[in-house]
Write a protein that holds these residues in place. Structure first.
Motif, PDB file in Angstrom:
ATOM      1  N   GLU A 278      12.764  -1.428  -6.409  1.00 47.30           N
ATOM      2  CA  GLU A 278      14.090  -0.854  -6.580  1.00 47.30           C
ATOM      3  C   GLU A 278      14.302   0.389  -7.279  1.00 47.30           C
ATOM      4  O   GLU A 278      13.554   0.245  -8.504  1.00 47.30           O
ATOM      5  N   PRO A 279      14.973   1.251  -7.036  1.00 41.88           N
ATOM      6  CA  PRO A 279      15.585   1.398  -5.819  1.00 41.88           C
ATOM      7  C   PRO A 279      14.588   1.644  -4.782  1.00 41.88           C
ATOM      8  O   PRO A 279      13.502   2.166  -5.145  1.00 41.88           O
ATOM      9  N   ALA A 280      14.786   1.217  -3.452  1.00 36.75           N
ATOM     10  CA  ALA A 280      13.765   1.520  -2.353  1.00 36.75           C
ATOM     11  C   ALA A 280      13.805   2.899  -1.902  1.00 36.75           C
ATOM     12  O   ALA A 280      14.734   3.270  -1.168  1.00 36.75           O
ATOM     13  N   LEU A 281      12.709   3.687  -2.087  1.00 45.53           N
ATOM     14  CA  LEU A 281      12.837   5.180  -1.697  1.00 45.53           C
ATOM     15  C   LEU A 281      11.909   5.436  -0.568  1.00 45.53           C
ATOM     16  O   LEU A 281      11.776   6.443  -0.195  1.00 45.53           O
ATOM     17  N   PHE A 282      11.368   4.189   0.091  1.00 46.22           N
ATOM     18  CA  PHE A 282      10.736   4.346   1.356  1.00 46.22           C
ATOM     19  C   PHE A 282      11.159   3.657   2.490  1.00 46.22           C
ATOM     20  O   PHE A 282      10.641   3.316   3.465  1.00 46.22           O
ATOM     21  N   GLY A 283      12.807   3.290   2.066  1.00 45.57           N
ATOM     22  CA  GLY A 283      13.383   2.829   3.179  1.00 45.57           C
ATOM     23  C   GLY A 283      13.517   0.919   3.079  1.00 45.57           C
ATOM     24  O   GLY A 283      12.547   0.639   2.373  1.00 45.57           O
ATOM     25  N   ARG A 284      14.133   0.618   4.044  1.00 53.02           N
ATOM     26  CA  ARG A 284      14.320  -0.812   4.122  1.00 53.02           C
ATOM     27  C   ARG A 284      14.290  -1.422   5.546  1.00 53.02           C
ATOM     28  O   ARG A 284      14.871  -0.705   6.296  1.00 53.02           O
TER      29      ARG A 284
ATOM     30  N   SER B 234      16.290   8.822  -0.143  1.00 48.12           N
ATOM     31  CA  SER B 234      14.719   8.374  -0.039  1.00 48.12           C
ATOM     32  C   SER B 234      13.743   9.393  -0.540  1.00 48.12           C
ATOM     33  O   SER B 234      14.112  10.600  -0.873  1.00 48.12           O
ATOM     34  N   ILE B 235      12.557   9.248  -0.492  1.00 52.21           N
ATOM     35  CA  ILE B 235      11.348  10.081  -0.545  1.00 52.21           C
ATOM     36  C   ILE B 235      11.456  11.383   0.166  1.00 52.21           C
ATOM     37  O   ILE B 235      11.154  12.424  -0.115  1.00 52.21           O
ATOM     38  N   ALA B 236      12.244  11.089   1.351  1.00 53.73           N
ATOM     39  CA  ALA B 236      12.239  12.207   2.351  1.00 53.73           C
ATOM     40  C   ALA B 236      13.236  13.192   1.809  1.00 53.73           C
ATOM     41  O   ALA B 236      13.187  14.441   1.969  1.00 53.73           O
ATOM     42  N   ASP B 237      14.368  12.766   0.994  1.00 53.95           N
ATOM     43  CA  ASP B 237      15.346  13.607   0.450  1.00 53.95           C
ATOM     44  C   ASP B 237      14.506  14.568  -0.658  1.00 53.95           C
ATOM     45  O   ASP B 237      14.924  15.694  -0.982  1.00 53.95           O
ATOM     46  N   ILE B 238      13.643  13.637  -1.499  1.00 53.03           N
ATOM     47  CA  ILE B 238      12.816  14.388  -2.398  1.00 53.03           C
ATOM     48  C   ILE B 238      11.961  15.455  -1.977  1.00 53.03           C
ATOM     49  O   ILE B 238      12.096  16.713  -2.525  1.00 53.03           O
TER      50      ILE B 238
END
Length: 203
Positions: free
Chosen positions: A79-85, A161-165
């Motif tokens: 947490e926070p889940a940065l690879f989705g849920r 998420s990591i995609a936003d990064i």
């Protein structure tokens, strides 16, 4: 553990933003890429591809590639889940992260590395024509991102998420690549302004 860091280069920055979002602190070993320190014998011994970041664990295990290192920390700190849920959520994050990385960021990087005079020693051979053809590609890929953000708060859905990064780092890399976000891409501009205000964006 320790993280060999490459400053403002896109992939080291992706890693620092990810860690900041997680609230995880890892000792950083700065590597001056401006003087080609990432091609030194010491770094090459850790990563024969001579790329950063590099994570060295306490037991000597070496992990490279920013997404792989990010997955390691996601397992340790879920947490926070940065690879989705969930199955679909994780697949959507993976899909958009790959789209941003393999299309948009790759095009921006090619434009920069193949046209900027400072990259002559980095990109051998430096092919100016290849750099130039990637500029309109980057603009076209940004349109796809703009369309996605017209119906979503974040690039992979309703959660950061990591995609936003990856997308943030890609758009910030437009400046040295001398590419502009078209004014009509209002959703992408809205997203960029909002995500740039996150504390992690300064990492």
């Amino acid at each position: 553990m320790k993280l060999y860091d490459g400053g403002r280069a896109p992939n080291p920055r992706r890693m620092r933003i990810f860690l900041a979002e997680k609230g995880v602190e890892v000792p950083l070993i700065p590597v001056d890429m401006a003087v080609m320190a990432h091609k030194s014998a010491d770094i090459t011994a850790l990563n024969p591809f001579q790329r950063l970041p590099i994570l060295e664990l306490d037991d000597g295990t070496i992990l490279t590639e920013s997404v792989a290192i990010s997955r390691y920390f996601e397992e340790l700190y879920p947490e926070p889940a940065l690879f989705g849920r969930g199955a679909v959520g994780k697949a959507q994050v993976e899909m958009w992260n790959r789209r941003v990385e393999l299309y948009l960021l790759a095009s921006i990087t090619a434009a920069f590395r193949h046209t900027h005079p400072a990259m002559v020693e980095w990109e051998v051979p430096q092919v100016a024509a290849w750099g130039e053809v990637n500029r309109p590609k980057a603009v076209a890929y940004m349109k796809i991102m703009d369309d996605q953000l017209a119906i979503n708060e974040f690039i992979a859905g309703s959660e950061f998420s990591i995609a936003d990064i990856t997308l943030l780092v890609a758009l910030d890399f437009l400046k040295p690549a001398k590419i502009l976000i078209p004014e009509e891409y209002v959703h992408l501009k809205r997203w960029h302004a909002a995500v740039s205000m996150r504390a992690s964006a300064k990492a």
